[in-house]
Enzyme design. Sequence first.
Site, PDB file in Angstrom:
ATOM      1  N   TRP A 102     -59.804  49.666 -14.850  1.00 32.61           N
ATOM      2  CA  TRP A 102     -60.070  48.375 -14.210  1.00 32.61           C
ATOM      3  C   TRP A 102     -59.149  48.166 -13.020  1.00 32.61           C
ATOM      4  O   TRP A 102     -59.566  47.647 -11.980  1.00 32.61           O
ATOM      5  CB  TRP A 102     -59.958  47.233 -15.217  1.00 32.61           C
ATOM      6  CG  TRP A 102     -61.001  47.305 -16.301  1.00 32.61           C
ATOM      7  CD1 TRP A 102     -60.785  47.398 -17.635  1.00 32.61           C
ATOM      8  CD2 TRP A 102     -62.426  47.300 -16.127  1.00 32.61           C
ATOM      9  NE1 TRP A 102     -61.980  47.457 -18.297  1.00 32.61           N
ATOM     10  CE2 TRP A 102     -62.996  47.397 -17.406  1.00 32.61           C
ATOM     11  CE3 TRP A 102     -63.262  47.241 -15.015  1.00 32.61           C
ATOM     12  CZ2 TRP A 102     -64.382  47.424 -17.617  1.00 32.61           C
ATOM     13  CZ3 TRP A 102     -64.640  47.263 -15.216  1.00 32.61           C
ATOM     14  CH2 TRP A 102     -65.187  47.362 -16.504  1.00 32.61           C
ATOM     15  N   ASP A 172     -55.231  40.510 -13.490  1.00 29.65           N
ATOM     16  CA  ASP A 172     -56.491  40.481 -14.236  1.00 29.65           C
ATOM     17  C   ASP A 172     -56.112  40.356 -15.712  1.00 29.65           C
ATOM     18  O   ASP A 172     -55.504  41.264 -16.280  1.00 29.65           O
ATOM     19  CB  ASP A 172     -57.246  41.790 -13.962  1.00 29.65           C
ATOM     20  CG  ASP A 172     -58.512  41.947 -14.808  1.00 29.65           C
ATOM     21  OD1 ASP A 172     -58.789  41.083 -15.664  1.00 29.65           O
ATOM     22  OD2 ASP A 172     -59.218  42.960 -14.606  1.00 29.65           O
ATOM     23  N   LYS A 196     -64.482  38.511 -23.214  1.00 30.33           N
ATOM     24  CA  LYS A 196     -63.608  39.193 -24.153  1.00 30.33           C
ATOM     25  C   LYS A 196     -63.045  38.200 -25.178  1.00 30.33           C
ATOM     26  O   LYS A 196     -63.050  38.462 -26.364  1.00 30.33           O
ATOM     27  CB  LYS A 196     -62.448  39.890 -23.427  1.00 30.33           C
ATOM     28  CG  LYS A 196     -62.857  40.699 -22.193  1.00 30.33           C
ATOM     29  CD  LYS A 196     -63.657  41.941 -22.547  1.00 30.33           C
ATOM     30  CE  LYS A 196     -64.417  42.538 -21.382  1.00 30.33           C
ATOM     31  NZ  LYS A 196     -63.631  43.182 -20.360  1.00 30.33           N
TER      32      LYS A 196
HETATM   33  C1  LIG Z   1     -64.121  43.906 -19.082  1.00 30.32           C
HETATM   34  C2  LIG Z   1     -63.091  43.948 -18.022  1.00 30.32           C
HETATM   35  C3  LIG Z   1     -63.415  43.906 -16.651  1.00 30.32           C
HETATM   36  C4  LIG Z   1     -64.846  43.866 -16.156  1.00 30.32           C
HETATM   37  O1  LIG Z   1     -65.394  42.649 -16.389  1.00 30.32           O
HETATM   38  P1  LIG Z   1     -66.860  42.269 -15.832  1.00 30.32           P
HETATM   39  O2  LIG Z   1     -66.898  40.810 -16.127  1.00 30.32           O
HETATM   40  O3  LIG Z   1     -67.838  43.065 -16.604  1.00 30.32           O
HETATM   41  O4  LIG Z   1     -66.890  42.552 -14.376  1.00 30.32           O
HETATM   42  C5  LIG Z   1     -62.387  43.892 -15.747  1.00 30.32           C
HETATM   43  N1  LIG Z   1     -61.105  43.934 -16.133  1.00 30.32           N
HETATM   44  C6  LIG Z   1     -60.760  44.000 -17.433  1.00 30.32           C
HETATM   45  C7  LIG Z   1     -59.322  44.048 -17.812  1.00 30.32           C
HETATM   46  C8  LIG Z   1     -61.751  44.009 -18.415  1.00 30.32           C
HETATM   47  O5  LIG Z   1     -61.389  44.086 -19.705  1.00 30.32           O
END
Ligand SMILES: *Cc1c(COP(=O)(O)O)cnc(C)c1O
Length: 360
Positions: A102, A172, A196
């Site tokens: 990511w 993030d 999540k």
């Molecule tokens: C799942 C995830 C993403 C991607 O998320 P989307 O909403 O599908 O774009 C990005 N960063 C992390 C840390 C994630 O766990």
Amino acid sequence: MARVYNFSAGPSMLPIEVLETAAAEMTDWHGTGESVMEMSHRSKEFEEIIKTAEQDLRDLYKIPDNYKVLFLQGGASAQFSAVPLNFANGTRKADYIITGQWAKKAYSEAGKYCDAVAAASSADKTFSYIPKTTRESFRSDADYVYICMNNTIYGTVYHELPDTGDIPLIADVSSCMLSEPLDISRFAMVYGGAQKNVAPAGLVIAIIREDMLGKAAEITPTMLDYAVQAEAGSLYNTPPCWQIYIAGLVFKWLKSIGGLEAIKERNEKKAKILYDFLDSSKMFRGTVVPEDRSLMNVPFVTDSEELNAKFISEAKKAGFINLKGHRSVGGMRASIYNAMPVEGVEKLVEFMTAFEKENG
Ligand SMILES: *Cc1c(COP(=O)(O)O)cnc(C)c1O
């Protein structure tokens, strides 16, 4: 059918209390005679929903007044472009720490818009640790330093934030949002996809310090301009109303169980049960260095691909679903987000113990 224990990395389990409230309110929200799904986003009812959700989030995270809370779309992935477009606006230098896929994706997206460099990386050992950095690891005139706080695929987390001095830190937090208290004032921005730990897919929550806003590059698409979204109170266009409503119910649920201190305690308890088992097992082992282990995502393996496959398939039959590791790393991964009850982890460990006896 009884509810299964869902160990998916996302979308993932939601608290049963939240699902039940949503079900009860499905066709008639608070005597309005309509579902939140059918409601105008400009109605006073929806205004109450979004304002209450924001306030509850502010209470939970103790968000300082000089931060905006935004409810956005496009997934965490859209923010990979929005972050450099909005914030790489001084020297146009942005420093990224590469701790997994990511972070890598965010970094390559930033490369389209600014001078992005990888200040540190743990790619040398399949992202099984958090690379150590000091202030000297970063360009002192960088517009920001970017981290992925909890690495969903590899199962590492920052237990201590990197020291970036005066450089704004952006994180993030998709897979650790609201899993424990977080000092928001250490960040210029944190954001995360809700699927999540917070709500169904389709919502991103961003918390941004006000002085960061209003300097987006001219080419920034209006929808990705955080100042525009902040100005409009996340209602520049139709927001993901249902997801915001569910997020609001999850915030209420968190408050009802004692807030982020309480959920942290619960999450630590769950993680300890699983890591203790992995550390004592002769068949299964964790893949992350102990000091950087995530509370949310626990990857593990056996020494045999065949056993891995057998384990995943038998676990599924026993009601433990989505234990397969990410397609890029294989093995297994148990995601034990806020909504996974302690009992789910205890039963998984019982199952693993029995599996080890039968197959050892
Ligand atoms: C799942 C995830 C993403 C991607 O998320 P989307 O909403 O599908 O774009 C990005 N960063 C992390 C840390 C994630 O766990």
